[in-house]
Design a protein around this motif. Structure first.
Motif, mmCIF file in Angstrom:
data_model
loop_
_atom_site.group_PDB
_atom_site.id
_atom_site.type_symbol
_atom_site.label_atom_id
_atom_site.label_comp_id
_atom_site.label_asym_id
_atom_site.label_seq_id
_atom_site.Cartn_x
_atom_site.Cartn_y
_atom_site.Cartn_z
ATOM 1 N N ASN A 183 49.677 -48.372 27.522
ATOM 2 C CA ASN A 183 48.351 -48.018 28.012
ATOM 3 C C ASN A 183 47.716 -49.165 28.781
ATOM 4 O O ASN A 183 47.096 -48.969 29.814
ATOM 5 C CB ASN A 183 47.469 -47.641 26.835
ATOM 6 C CG ASN A 183 46.090 -47.256 27.295
ATOM 7 O OD1 ASN A 183 45.927 -46.225 27.922
ATOM 8 N ND2 ASN A 183 45.117 -48.087 27.011
ATOM 9 N N ARG B 159 46.555 -48.850 32.480
ATOM 10 C CA ARG B 159 45.129 -48.678 32.706
ATOM 11 C C ARG B 159 44.287 -49.948 32.588
ATOM 12 O O ARG B 159 43.075 -49.891 32.683
ATOM 13 C CB ARG B 159 44.605 -47.650 31.719
ATOM 14 C CG ARG B 159 43.631 -46.712 32.388
ATOM 15 C CD ARG B 159 43.221 -45.637 31.437
ATOM 16 N NE ARG B 159 44.391 -44.997 30.856
ATOM 17 C CZ ARG B 159 44.384 -44.402 29.678
ATOM 18 N NH1 ARG B 159 43.309 -44.383 28.959
ATOM 19 N NH2 ARG B 159 45.464 -43.820 29.207
ATOM 20 N N VAL C 281 38.225 -54.055 23.381
ATOM 21 C CA VAL C 281 39.138 -53.216 22.610
ATOM 22 C C VAL C 281 39.505 -51.992 23.440
ATOM 23 O O VAL C 281 40.656 -51.574 23.517
ATOM 24 C CB VAL C 281 38.471 -52.769 21.283
ATOM 25 C CG1 VAL C 281 39.384 -51.805 20.550
ATOM 26 C CG2 VAL C 281 38.163 -53.973 20.432
ATOM 27 N N THR D 20 39.748 -51.622 26.462
ATOM 28 C CA THR D 20 40.666 -51.895 27.551
ATOM 29 C C THR D 20 42.103 -51.548 27.162
ATOM 30 O O THR D 20 42.868 -51.025 27.946
ATOM 31 C CB THR D 20 40.590 -53.380 27.937
ATOM 32 O OG1 THR D 20 39.270 -53.640 28.386
ATOM 33 C CG2 THR D 20 41.543 -53.716 29.046
ATOM 34 N N ALA D 21 42.440 -51.856 25.923
ATOM 35 C CA ALA D 21 43.804 -51.615 25.477
ATOM 36 C C ALA D 21 43.961 -50.274 24.784
ATOM 37 O O ALA D 21 45.008 -49.668 24.817
ATOM 38 C CB ALA D 21 44.243 -52.736 24.544
ATOM 39 N N ALA D 22 42.908 -49.812 24.138
ATOM 40 C CA ALA D 22 43.032 -48.587 23.362
ATOM 41 C C ALA D 22 42.830 -47.377 24.253
ATOM 42 O O ALA D 22 41.790 -47.215 24.854
ATOM 43 C CB ALA D 22 41.998 -48.603 22.245
ATOM 44 N N PRO D 23 43.834 -46.539 24.345
ATOM 45 C CA PRO D 23 43.730 -45.409 25.251
ATOM 46 C C PRO D 23 42.586 -44.479 24.880
ATOM 47 O O PRO D 23 42.369 -44.190 23.715
ATOM 48 C CB PRO D 23 45.087 -44.704 25.110
ATOM 49 C CG PRO D 23 45.700 -45.241 23.881
ATOM 50 C CD PRO D 23 45.110 -46.579 23.627
ATOM 51 N N GLY D 24 41.875 -44.045 25.861
ATOM 52 C CA GLY D 24 40.873 -43.011 25.625
ATOM 53 C C GLY D 24 39.523 -43.513 25.162
ATOM 54 O O GLY D 24 38.534 -42.797 25.237
ATOM 55 N N VAL D 25 39.453 -44.753 24.655
ATOM 56 C CA VAL D 25 38.191 -45.211 24.071
ATOM 57 C C VAL D 25 37.098 -45.341 25.141
ATOM 58 O O VAL D 25 35.984 -44.873 24.975
ATOM 59 C CB VAL D 25 38.383 -46.550 23.327
ATOM 60 C CG1 VAL D 25 37.052 -47.104 22.882
ATOM 61 C CG2 VAL D 25 39.303 -46.357 22.138
ATOM 62 N N LYS D 26 37.485 -45.951 26.256
ATOM 63 C CA LYS D 26 36.513 -46.141 27.318
ATOM 64 C C LYS D 26 36.141 -44.802 27.954
ATOM 65 O O LYS D 26 34.984 -44.509 28.228
ATOM 66 C CB LYS D 26 37.122 -47.037 28.393
ATOM 67 C CG LYS D 26 36.120 -47.925 29.043
ATOM 68 C CD LYS D 26 36.835 -49.041 29.753
ATOM 69 C CE LYS D 26 35.823 -50.044 30.256
ATOM 70 N NZ LYS D 26 36.472 -51.236 30.731
ATOM 71 N N ALA E 201 43.209 -39.367 32.699
ATOM 72 C CA ALA E 201 42.873 -40.156 31.510
ATOM 73 C C ALA E 201 41.507 -39.737 30.974
ATOM 74 O O ALA E 201 41.286 -39.695 29.765
ATOM 75 C CB ALA E 201 42.873 -41.634 31.848
ATOM 76 N N LEU F 133 45.091 -40.467 18.218
ATOM 77 C CA LEU F 133 45.201 -41.876 17.830
ATOM 78 C C LEU F 133 44.433 -42.212 16.581
ATOM 79 O O LEU F 133 44.888 -42.956 15.731
ATOM 80 C CB LEU F 133 44.669 -42.761 18.963
ATOM 81 C CG LEU F 133 45.663 -43.270 19.979
ATOM 82 C CD1 LEU F 133 44.928 -44.031 21.052
ATOM 83 C CD2 LEU F 133 46.700 -44.157 19.316
ATOM 84 N N VAL F 134 43.235 -41.678 16.502
ATOM 85 C CA VAL F 134 42.347 -42.074 15.419
ATOM 86 C C VAL F 134 42.510 -41.085 14.282
ATOM 87 O O VAL F 134 42.330 -39.887 14.467
ATOM 88 C CB VAL F 134 40.892 -42.099 15.916
ATOM 89 C CG1 VAL F 134 39.974 -42.574 14.819
ATOM 90 C CG2 VAL F 134 40.779 -43.001 17.126
#
Lengths: 397, 320
Positions: free
Chosen positions: A129, A133, B109, B111-117, B154, B165-166
């Motif tokens: 990811n 991204r 965080v 930035t790396a964790a998919p979907g969070v932003k 995304a 994920l969560v």
């Protein structure tokens, strides 16, 4: 480059002193074609070896250069392919595409302290990811590749087509941001509980009082948070290599051997962005070499004589339709309708040309080289299309 | 062909597309079109480039909805503000004073964790839609000037990504109602703005395939922007070519002077431009099975609200 006693500033003279040209501008202005054409034009000089590094070429352009099977490795555009389109170069033209994923993997393998760590990073789902991204990851990796290719010493000139960004300035800041990201206090702070708690797998009991962890824990659940921290811990092992490299990339972009060419069409929005970009480049002390105005309507639309002729034609002054119809064995009404459309079309495009001219006149503080490429109805189907653009780019005005 | 179901019956219209195709203009014009038909619109500028505000001759807008035109409120997305609002509304965490360091950390965080932003953007949008459906909002429909086609998946998938994920926590629970809204074709449509040029068409076809294979987001219409008008019918074009023969050209030059040659060359360019674009349009038509809306190329120097108004009318002509 300054104008001096030896004639006008041209792209040719500009490039003779450069080793890298970075083409930038907003999406849809034809950046990739311009980058390829600059490279092709430069490769006309005898014995010169030029590489164009593109990010996402149009299929036709790629096919035109025989590049469909190309990945991260550079390939020479064969003299046969070029000759088929009537293009003869005295130098060599090479091309490469940017494969982001492959470049990132290579970067990790280079900078990880050992193979185990490298593969632990490469197999992490967050890594995938991050590379896909990470803010400006495309930008950074493009600059990183540029650095590598330049350092290889294999080319006299490298022309790079920058990836589409939300903000033109983003990729300029990419190397610095990258360095900050890995050297940041935030990263250390984030991974701290795992380090003091006994390394990987430790729970974050001792930091429960920190508001960030409290909130993040409630939002994301502790397992996920732990996974993130573990990933960063591994990633941090590459810190020194990454930062060193990012700084070197930054230095290369600032080097006098690197020049920037801003590409735009004469439309309000892209031009506004191009101007903003010129300002940012200067502010950051990069070398702004050229502004390329792409797909500009021909000057003839602006001529008063032509405009007057168009109006007269539309009004069928002198009843020309009748004599034309008689001479060609056509129906007068049809000829009049066609002449009316010809006149109307000229006036419509004339209005666009005038708008383009106005925007051009309003350009504030353009660089000394401003190259104009006329609007071309056909897409770039082969190398002759690129050569056509190059002819205009390198023309003496 | 108008979009099915009608844009005006939906609650969330998302506009994406390749950079440079006029995505913001189309989103703003659709907002004006909806407002002209009595809808109260919330226009969300996700890119925060402020183009939406300028298309209504309005000063820059921020995260709080601001009236930019009769019937249209606009806001610019801001993930930090969205996080603050989220914490307050959902977790009952009052964030007083500076959220800066916290948001920065969260950003880090994310930035790396998919979907969070993405979820912060999508969550805000879905929340506004839910409020509209419940009749608790000042708007009936939410129109989004979304990120460009390269990044939109995304965003569309953020709710599902988070759910996968969560494992626990409020974020997971909340993805359920968001998914219900975002994946309901009666409520939501993802619309793609393109132009009849090679790259935008290729990117549109590719995006449609990706949305279908990698998400459950309901596709709406393809809006083809900047379509050049046909200068001649096929028969008239033959006549035009005939008139370009040397003897006829001599006749016109005798009448109007040599400048008339440029006028004919100009028409030639117009025909060629139209033809090369028609090729791309045919390719688009043959490759997709979605409703298509055509917006004509605007000759001359239209900008700001005038541009929005003209395009809104063009959309209205096509859709109704």
């Amino acid at each position: 480059m300054r104008r001096d006693g030896h004639g006008e500033a041209t792209l040719d003279r500009l490039l003779s002193a450069q080793e890298i040209v970075v083409c930038c501008g907003s999406g849809g202005v034809g950046k990739t074609s311009v980058a390829a054409s600059i490279a092709l034009g430069a490769a006309r000089r005898p014995g010169v070896k030029v590489l164009v590094l593109t990010v996402d070429p149009a299929k036709r352009l790629a096919t035109a250069l025989g590049l469909q099977a190309l990945g991260n490795t550079e390939a020479r555009i064969s003299a046969e392919v070029l000759a088929e389109s009537g293009v003869v170069l005295r130098g060599e033209l090479w091309a490469a595409m940017l494969d982001t994923k492959q470049s990132w993997d290579a970067l990790v393998l280079r900078h990880a302290p050992d193979e185990t760590t490298a593969y632990r990073i490469l197999n992490n789902r967050l890594y995938h990811n991050l590379t896909a991204r990470f803010v400006q990851s495309h930008d950074y990796i493009a600059m990183e590749r540029l650095y590598e290719l330049h350092a290889s010493g294999r080319y006299d000139l490298i022309v790079i087509d920058t990836p589409p960004t939300r903000n033109a300035v983003d990729f300029l800041e990419a190397p610095q941001r990258m360095a900050e990201f890995f050297g940041g206090r935030l990263l250390r702070w984030l991974t701290l509980p795992y380090r003091v708690g006994g390394g990987r797998g430790a729970r974050m009991v001792n930091v429960a009082s920190r508001p960030f962890y409290q909130i993040a824990d409630r939002l994301l659940g502790s397992t996920f948070l732990q996974e993130i921290a573990e990933f960063f811990l591994n990633f941090q092992s590459m810190y020194d290599g990454f930062v060193q490299r990012a700084n070197a990339v930054e230095a290369l972009l600032h080097d006098r051997r690197t020049t920037f060419a801003v590409v735009s069409t004469l439309e309000s929005a892209p031009l506004r962005e191009a101007e903003l970009f010129c300002v940012e480049l200067r502010k950051r002390q990069y070398l702004l070499g050229a502004l390329v105005l792409n797909r500009v309507l021909p000057e003839t639309f602006l001529s008063e004589h032509s405009q007057a002729a168009a109006v007269a034609l539309g009004n069928d002054e002198g009843a020309i339709a009748e004599s034309l119809a008689a001479a060609n064995d056509l129906d007068t009404a049809t000829v009049r309708r066609v002449l009316g459309s010809v006149a109307q079309s000229f006036e419509r495009f004339g209005a666009v040309a005038q708008h383009e001219r106005a925007l051009r006149d309003q350009l504030r503080d353009p660089p000394s080289v401003v190259a104009t490429v006329p609007n071309r109805a056909a897409d770039i189907a082969d190398a002759s299309g690129l050569a056509w653009i190059a002819d205009h780019l390198f023309a003496r005005t | 062909m108008g979009p099915t179901p009608s844009w005006l019956d939906q609650r969330l219209l998302v506009f994406t597309g390749k950079g440079g195709t006029g995505k913001s203009t189309i989103a703003a014009a659709t907002a004006l079109f909806a407002a002209n038909h009595g809808k109260r619109v919330l226009l969300v500028d996700v890119d925060a480039k402020q183009s939406v505000a300028s298309l209504f001759e309005h000063a820059a807008v921020d995260f709080s909805a601001t009236r930019v035109h009769a019937g249209i409120d606009a806001l610019a997305m801001d993930t930090e503000q969205s996080l603050r609002e989220y914490l307050k509304l959902n977790l009952r965490i009052p964030v007083v004073g500076r959220i800066g360091p916290l948001a920065k950390m969260f950003d880090f965080v994310a930035t790396a964790a998919p979907g969070v932003k993405e979820i912060l953007t999508l969550g805000k949008i879905a929340w506004e839609v839910r409020e509209a459906i419940a009749g608790r909002a000042a708007h009936d429909i939410v129109i989004v000037d979304a990120v460009a086609s390269g990044h939109v998946l995304a965003h569309l998938n953020a709710a599902r990504t988070i759910r996968d994920l969560v494992d626990v926590g409020p974020l997971r629970t909340q993805t359920d109602w968001m998914i219900d809204i975002l994946e309901d074709p009666a409520l939501t449509s993802i619309n793609i703005v393109t132009t009849p040029e090679e790259m935008p068409v290729a990117e549109t076809i590719e995006l449609i395939q990706r949305v279908r294979s990698a998400s459950r987001a309901p596709l709406g219409s393809v809006v083809v922007n900047r379509v050049l008008p046909e200068l001649f019918t096929r028969d008239d074009e033959v006549v035009f070519e005939t008139l370009r023969n040397p003897s006829s050209q001599r006749l016109v030059v005798d009448e109007f002077g040599s400048a008339i040659i440029d006028v004919f060359e100009g028409a030639r360019l117009a025909v060629d431009l139209r033809r090369s674009r028609a090729e791309h349009l045919d390719h688009l038509r043959a490759s997709i099975d979605m409703p298509t809306i055509f917006v004509p190329y605007q000759f001359g120097s239209l900008h700001g609200l005038r541009m929005t108004t003209v395009i809104a009318q063009a959309i209205s002509d096509e859709v109704l």
